[in-house]
Design a protein around this motif. Structure first.
Motif, PDB file in Angstrom:
ATOM      1  N   GLU A  71      14.974  -4.103   0.128  1.00  0.00           N
ATOM      2  CA  GLU A  71      15.174  -2.676  -0.124  1.00  0.00           C
ATOM      3  C   GLU A  71      16.234  -2.106   0.816  1.00  0.00           C
ATOM      4  OE1 GLU A  71      14.859  -0.247  -1.905  1.00  0.00           O
ATOM      5  OE2 GLU A  71      13.565  -0.969  -3.491  1.00  0.00           O
ATOM      6  N   LYS A  72      16.500  -0.858   0.675  1.00  0.00           N
ATOM      7  CA  LYS A  72      17.462  -0.167   1.509  1.00  0.00           C
ATOM      8  C   LYS A  72      16.736   0.779   2.469  1.00  0.00           C
ATOM      9  CE  LYS A  72      16.710   3.497   0.436  1.00  0.00           C
ATOM     10  NZ  LYS A  72      16.003   4.483  -0.327  1.00  0.00           N
ATOM     11  N   ARG A 115      -0.538  -4.612   6.324  1.00  0.00           N
ATOM     12  CA  ARG A 115      -1.287  -4.750   7.579  1.00  0.00           C
ATOM     13  C   ARG A 115      -2.737  -4.316   7.433  1.00  0.00           C
ATOM     14  NH1 ARG A 115       2.584  -1.011  10.950  1.00  0.00           N
ATOM     15  NH2 ARG A 115       2.032   0.209   9.115  1.00  0.00           N
ATOM     16  N   THR A 136       9.010  -2.424   2.479  1.00  0.00           N
ATOM     17  CA  THR A 136       8.516  -1.837   3.736  1.00  0.00           C
ATOM     18  C   THR A 136       9.634  -0.999   4.346  1.00  0.00           C
ATOM     19  OG1 THR A 136       9.443  -3.637   5.011  1.00  0.00           O
ATOM     20  CG2 THR A 136       7.151  -3.899   4.244  1.00  0.00           C
ATOM     21  N   TYR A 172       9.281   6.984   8.051  1.00  0.00           N
ATOM     22  CA  TYR A 172      10.485   6.249   7.624  1.00  0.00           C
ATOM     23  C   TYR A 172      11.674   7.202   7.476  1.00  0.00           C
ATOM     24  CZ  TYR A 172      13.890   5.272   4.067  1.00  0.00           C
ATOM     25  OH  TYR A 172      15.074   5.225   3.385  1.00  0.00           O
ATOM     26  N   TYR A 221       3.396  -8.214   9.595  1.00  0.00           N
ATOM     27  CA  TYR A 221       4.687  -8.707   9.083  1.00  0.00           C
ATOM     28  C   TYR A 221       5.347  -9.681  10.062  1.00  0.00           C
ATOM     29  CZ  TYR A 221       3.813  -4.804   5.971  1.00  0.00           C
ATOM     30  OH  TYR A 221       3.223  -3.944   5.082  1.00  0.00           O
ATOM     31  N   ASP A 275       4.416   3.899  -0.880  1.00  0.00           N
ATOM     32  CA  ASP A 275       4.879   4.845  -1.895  1.00  0.00           C
ATOM     33  C   ASP A 275       5.692   4.161  -3.004  1.00  0.00           C
ATOM     34  OD1 ASP A 275       5.294   7.861  -2.348  1.00  0.00           O
ATOM     35  OD2 ASP A 275       7.337   7.067  -2.451  1.00  0.00           O
ATOM     36  N   LEU A 276       6.638   3.301  -2.625  1.00  0.00           N
ATOM     37  CA  LEU A 276       7.507   2.676  -3.636  1.00  0.00           C
ATOM     38  C   LEU A 276       6.683   1.810  -4.590  1.00  0.00           C
ATOM     39  CD1 LEU A 276      10.415   2.114  -4.659  1.00  0.00           C
ATOM     40  CD2 LEU A 276      10.420   0.107  -3.201  1.00  0.00           C
ATOM     41  N   SER A 321       0.840  -1.208   0.000  1.00  0.00           N
ATOM     42  CA  SER A 321       0.000   0.000   0.000  1.00  0.00           C
ATOM     43  C   SER A 321       0.872   1.254   0.000  1.00  0.00           C
ATOM     44  CB  SER A 321      -0.895   0.009   1.249  1.00  0.00           C
ATOM     45  OG  SER A 321      -0.078   0.096   2.409  1.00  0.00           O
ATOM     46  N   ARG A 366       6.063  10.086   3.741  1.00  0.00           N
ATOM     47  CA  ARG A 366       7.042   9.086   4.203  1.00  0.00           C
ATOM     48  C   ARG A 366       7.862   9.556   5.404  1.00  0.00           C
ATOM     49  NH1 ARG A 366      10.957   8.458  -0.020  1.00  0.00           N
ATOM     50  NH2 ARG A 366      11.520   6.439   0.835  1.00  0.00           N
ATOM     51  N   ARG A 404       4.788   4.174  -6.866  1.00  0.00           N
ATOM     52  CA  ARG A 404       5.578   5.069  -7.715  1.00  0.00           C
ATOM     53  C   ARG A 404       6.483   4.338  -8.694  1.00  0.00           C
ATOM     54  NH1 ARG A 404       8.810   9.504  -6.416  1.00  0.00           N
ATOM     55  NH2 ARG A 404       9.196   8.951  -4.257  1.00  0.00           N
TER      56      ARG A 404
HETATM   57  N1  NDP Z   1       9.557   5.564  -2.008  1.00  0.00           N
HETATM   58  C1  NDP Z   1      10.606   5.522  -2.812  1.00  0.00           C
HETATM   59  O1  NDP Z   1      10.718   6.272  -3.776  1.00  0.00           O
HETATM   60  C2  NDP Z   1      11.679   4.528  -2.555  1.00  0.00           C
HETATM   61  C3  NDP Z   1      11.689   3.714  -1.442  1.00  0.00           C
HETATM   62  N2  NDP Z   1      12.673   2.781  -1.279  1.00  0.00           N
HETATM   63  C4  NDP Z   1      12.668   1.866  -0.120  1.00  0.00           C
HETATM   64  O2  NDP Z   1      11.512   1.037  -0.215  1.00  0.00           O
HETATM   65  C5  NDP Z   1      11.021   0.730   1.078  1.00  0.00           C
HETATM   66  C6  NDP Z   1       9.572   1.149   1.147  1.00  0.00           C
HETATM   67  O3  NDP Z   1       9.491   2.524   0.934  1.00  0.00           O
HETATM   68  P1  NDP Z   1       8.105   3.305   0.835  1.00  0.00           P
HETATM   69  O4  NDP Z   1       7.134   2.544   0.005  1.00  0.00           O
HETATM   70  O5  NDP Z   1       8.444   4.670   0.474  1.00  0.00           O
HETATM   71  O6  NDP Z   1       7.624   3.262   2.348  1.00  0.00           O
HETATM   72  P2  NDP Z   1       6.224   3.604   2.977  1.00  0.00           P
HETATM   73  O7  NDP Z   1       6.471   4.476   4.154  1.00  0.00           O
HETATM   74  O8  NDP Z   1       5.254   4.053   1.961  1.00  0.00           O
HETATM   75  O9  NDP Z   1       5.801   2.167   3.581  1.00  0.00           O
HETATM   76  C7  NDP Z   1       5.411   1.046   2.779  1.00  0.00           C
HETATM   77  C8  NDP Z   1       4.343   0.259   3.510  1.00  0.00           C
HETATM   78  O10 NDP Z   1       4.927  -0.351   4.661  1.00  0.00           O
HETATM   79  C9  NDP Z   1       3.974  -0.359   5.723  1.00  0.00           C
HETATM   80  N3  NDP Z   1       4.538   0.387   6.853  1.00  0.00           N
HETATM   81  C10 NDP Z   1       4.764   1.710   6.942  1.00  0.00           C
HETATM   82  N4  NDP Z   1       5.323   2.034   8.123  1.00  0.00           N
HETATM   83  C11 NDP Z   1       5.453   0.889   8.801  1.00  0.00           C
HETATM   84  C12 NDP Z   1       5.969   0.563  10.072  1.00  0.00           C
HETATM   85  N5  NDP Z   1       6.468   1.497  10.881  1.00  0.00           N
HETATM   86  N6  NDP Z   1       5.961  -0.724  10.439  1.00  0.00           N
HETATM   87  C13 NDP Z   1       5.473  -1.661   9.616  1.00  0.00           C
HETATM   88  N7  NDP Z   1       4.974  -1.402   8.391  1.00  0.00           N
HETATM   89  C14 NDP Z   1       4.964  -0.157   7.990  1.00  0.00           C
HETATM   90  C15 NDP Z   1       2.714   0.321   5.211  1.00  0.00           C
HETATM   91  O11 NDP Z   1       1.831  -0.693   4.746  1.00  0.00           O
HETATM   92  P3  NDP Z   1       0.700  -1.338   5.679  1.00  0.00           P
HETATM   93  O12 NDP Z   1       0.320  -0.316   6.698  1.00  0.00           O
HETATM   94  O13 NDP Z   1      -0.400  -1.631   4.704  1.00  0.00           O
HETATM   95  O14 NDP Z   1       1.315  -2.535   6.259  1.00  0.00           O
HETATM   96  C16 NDP Z   1       3.220   1.121   4.046  1.00  0.00           C
HETATM   97  O15 NDP Z   1       2.230   1.317   3.064  1.00  0.00           O
HETATM   98  C17 NDP Z   1      11.928   1.464   2.077  1.00  0.00           C
HETATM   99  O16 NDP Z   1      12.870   0.543   2.545  1.00  0.00           O
HETATM  100  C18 NDP Z   1      12.590   2.545   1.222  1.00  0.00           C
HETATM  101  O17 NDP Z   1      13.874   2.867   1.697  1.00  0.00           O
HETATM  102  C19 NDP Z   1      13.647   2.615  -2.228  1.00  0.00           C
HETATM  103  C20 NDP Z   1      13.678   3.372  -3.344  1.00  0.00           C
HETATM  104  C21 NDP Z   1      12.731   4.431  -3.586  1.00  0.00           C
END
Ligand code: NDP
Ligand SMILES: O=C1O[C@H](COP(=O)(O)O)[C@@H](O)[C@H](O)[C@H]1O
Length: 428
Positions: free
Chosen positions: A173-174, A65, A140, A252, A108, A35-36, A33, A249, A39
Motif C-alpha cells: 500500500e501507500k 496484532r 497496514t 496514520y 508484524y 479500515d481499508l 482489522s 485513522r 471498506r
Molecule cells: N483506509 C483507506 O481508505 C485506504 C487506505 N490505504 C492504505 O492502506 C493502508 C492501511 O490503511 P488503513 O486500513 O486505513 O489503516 P488502519 O489505521 O486502519 O490500520 C490497519 C491495521 O494496521 C494495524 N495498525 C494500526 N496502527 C499500527 C501501528 N502503528 N503499528 C502497527 N500496526 C498498526 C491495526 O491492526 P492490528 O492492531 O490488529 O495489528 C490496524 O487495524 C495504509 O498504508 C493506507 O495508506 C489506501 C487506500 C485507501
C-alpha cells in the motif's frame, strides 16, 4: 448465479466470459482489522465472487496484532460487506468464501508468527493436495511495511513456487516511503526479498473504471485528441474531494497529510493519465514510460506563502447534514502540536511541447462540502466578436468534465441558442 446478480453486470459486459481461470489462491491480509480491509478489500473480494472471478479454491487469512477468533473475524467481514459493498450481501455466494476464512494473530516483527502462518498455509495446500498461489496484501500503516516484507522472506513464504505461475505475490500500500530516500530504501528491502514480477505497488485509483477509461477516452476517440493541447485548452482542474474526516485513522493520517495520502499518488496518477503522450502500446512498461516523461516535465513548485504554487489547510469543526462534527485537531490520535494538512491545492506547470502555458490546478481534501472526484478540461474561449454582450450572451468556456466518482460519466458544457425570436445564448 441468480438473475438479479447477473443483471447487476454492466450492459457492456453482456455476452462476455466471466471466468479468467485464476489459480487456487490463499490471500493473506496484514492489518485485517483495519479500515481499508473493511471498506475496500473484503467488499472487493465479495464482488469478485459475485462476478464469478474468484478461483474455485480460495482462502482468506486475516493477520494482525490483536487476537481475534476466526468466527469473530468472519462476522466483522459480514458487517463490512453489508456496510460498504456496492452490491448487497448475497449469503450463498459469500458462504463459499466465508467457510475458508480465518484469522492469524501475531506481531508484524515477530518471526515466530510468520513461521506459524507459513505452516498454516502449507497445511491448506496439503489438505487440498496441490500447490496454491500466495498473495500477501500489506494493508497496514507504512511504519510496519519493512518488517512484514523481511519476515515474509525469512519464513520462506516469499519464495514459495517462485518462477512458476503460482509464485507468491506481494501487494504494498501507500504511501511508498516519506520521500525519495525512504522510498528507495523500501524498494531495496522489497527487492532483497521478492523478484520484481512478484511485486505490486498498488494505487487503487488505477482500478476505478472511470480512471481506466481515461486512456480509452483520450486515445480511441479522434474528436478529442486534436484539441488536447495548449492550442485549445485553457487549464485543467483535477479535484479529489472527500466528505469524510479522518475517523479512526488519525494515528496514520497525521504522519501523511493530504499531500502524501492523496496528492502524490492518486491525484498525480490522474495528472499523468490526462497529460501523457500516447504510449507505443498498452503494455504496462510503455504506459509507465509515458507517465514518467510527463511527470519529469513538471516544473519545481514555488513554495512562497504569497503567490506560490501550493496551499495547505485543515478542516475545523462544523456541521455535516446538520450534525456537529469535530475539527481535525480534536480527532482521535492527533497530537497537540500537529501541523498536518487535510487539504492541499497546487498549480502545476508542465513544461513540454503539448502543455507549456496550460496550468494544471489540482486539489484534494477531507471534510469537503461533497464527495466528488473529477477532471475538468477547460477549453479556450472563441474570439469574442459575435457573442460577447453581457447577459444576453451568457457564453461559458467549453468544459469537458470527466466524473470519476460518485457519479461516473462525462459532461460537456456547450453554448446554445435559447429558443425564441431574439438571439440569446446560454450554456448547457
Ligand atoms: N483506509 C483507506 O481508505 C485506504 C487506505 N490505504 C492504505 O492502506 C493502508 C492501511 O490503511 P488503513 O486500513 O486505513 O489503516 P488502519 O489505521 O486502519 O490500520 C490497519 C491495521 O494496521 C494495524 N495498525 C494500526 N496502527 C499500527 C501501528 N502503528 N503499528 C502497527 N500496526 C498498526 C491495526 O491492526 P492490528 O492492531 O490488529 O495489528 C490496524 O487495524 C495504509 O498504508 C493506507 O495508506 C489506501 C487506500 C485507501
Ligand atoms: O488512499 C486513500 O484513499 C481514500 C479515498 O479513496 P476513495 O476510493 O474512497 O476515493 C482516502 O479516504 C484515504 O484517506 C486514502 O488513504
Amino acid at each position: 448465479m441468480s438473475p438479479d446478480i447477473d443483471e447487476a453486470r454492466h450492459p457492456f459486459l453482456k455476452g462476455l466470459s466471466k471466468h479468467r481461470g485464476a489459480p487456487p489462491t490463499v490471500v493473506v491480509i496484514f492489518g485485517a482489522s483495519g479500515d481499508l480491509t473493511a471498506r475496500k478489500l473484503v467488499p472487493a473480494i465479495f464482488n469478485l465472487g459475485v462476478d464469478n472471478l474468484l478461483p474455485g479454491e480460495f482462502h482468506l487469512i486475516g493477520f494482525g496484532r490483536k487476537p481475534i477468533a476466526d468466527e469473530d473475524f468472519r462476522v466483522m467481514m459480514d458487517e463490512a460487506i453489508a456496510e460498504h459493498s456496492r452490491r448487497p450481501l448475497n449469503k450463498e455466494i459469500w458462504e463459499r468464501v466465508r467457510q475458508n476464512m480465518s484469522y492469524h494473530s501475531g506481531g508484524y516483527d515477530e518471526s515466530a508468527a510468520f513461521d506459524s502462518l507459513a505452516e498454516k498455509i502449507n497445511q491448506i495446500e496439503k489438505d487440498l493436495g496441490r500447490d496454491m498461489q500466495r498473495m500477501f496484501y500489506i494493508s497496514t500503516p507504512p511504519s510496519v511495511f519493512e518488517p512484514i516484507i523481511e519476515n515474509l522472506g525469512s519464513s520462506g513464504m516469499a519464495q514459495a513456487h517462485v518462477h512458476t505461475k503460482l509464485a507468491s505475490k506481494v501487494v504494498i500500500e501507500k504511501p511508498f516511503g516519506r520521500d525519495l530516500e525512504s522510498a528507495r530504501e523500501l524498494n531495496k528491502v522489497i527487492n532483497g526479498v521478492f523478484e520484481e514480477p512478484q511485486v505490486y505497488r498498488i494505487d487503487h485509483y488505477l482500478g476505478k473504471e472511470t480512471v481506466q477509461d481515461l486512456l480509452v477516452q483520450r486515445f480511441s476517440n479522434s474528436i478529442f485528441e486534436p484539441l488536447w493541447n495548449r492550442e485549445y485548452i485553457d487549464c485543467v482542474q483535477i479535484t479529489v474531494a472527500e466528505s469524510l474526516g479522518v475517523g479512526s485513522r488519525g494515528g496514520y493520517y497525521d504522519t501523511s497529510g493530504a499531500l502524501r495520502d492523496m496528492i502524490q499518488n492518486h491525484t498525480m496518477q490522474l495528472v499523468a493519465l490526462t497529460a501523457m503522450e500516447p504510449p507505443v502500446s498498452l503494455d504496462p512498461e510503455s504506459i509507465r514510460d509515458e507517465k514518467v516523461k510527463v511527470i519529469k516535465a513538471i516544473q519545481p513548485l514555488k513554495l512562497d506563502v504569497d503567490g506560490g504554487d501550493v496551499v495547505r489547510a485543515r478542516y475545523t469543526n462544523g456541521l455535516v447534514k446538520g450534525e456537529p462534527v469535530k475539527g481535525y485537531a480534536e480527532e482521535q490520535g492527533i497530537p497537540e502540536d500537529s501541523s498536518t494538512e487535510t487539504y492541499a491545492a497546487m498549480r502545476l506547470a508542465i513544461n513540454n511541447w503539448r502543455w507549456q502555458g496550460v496550468p494544471f490546478y489540482i486539489r484534494s481534501g477531507k471534510r469537503m462540502a461533497r464527495r466528488a472526484s473529477e477532471i475538468a478540461i477547460q477549453f479556450k474561449r472563441p474570439p469574442g466578436i459575435l457573442f460577447s454582450e453581457g447577459d444576453k450572451f451568457n457564453v461559458a468556456a467549453n468544459t469537458m468534465v470527466i466524473s470519476i466518482q460518485p457519479d461516473e460519466g462525462v459532461t460537456i458544457v456547450m453554448n446554445s441558442k435559447i429558443p425564441g425570436l431574439e438571439t440569446r445564448v446560454r450554456n448547457l
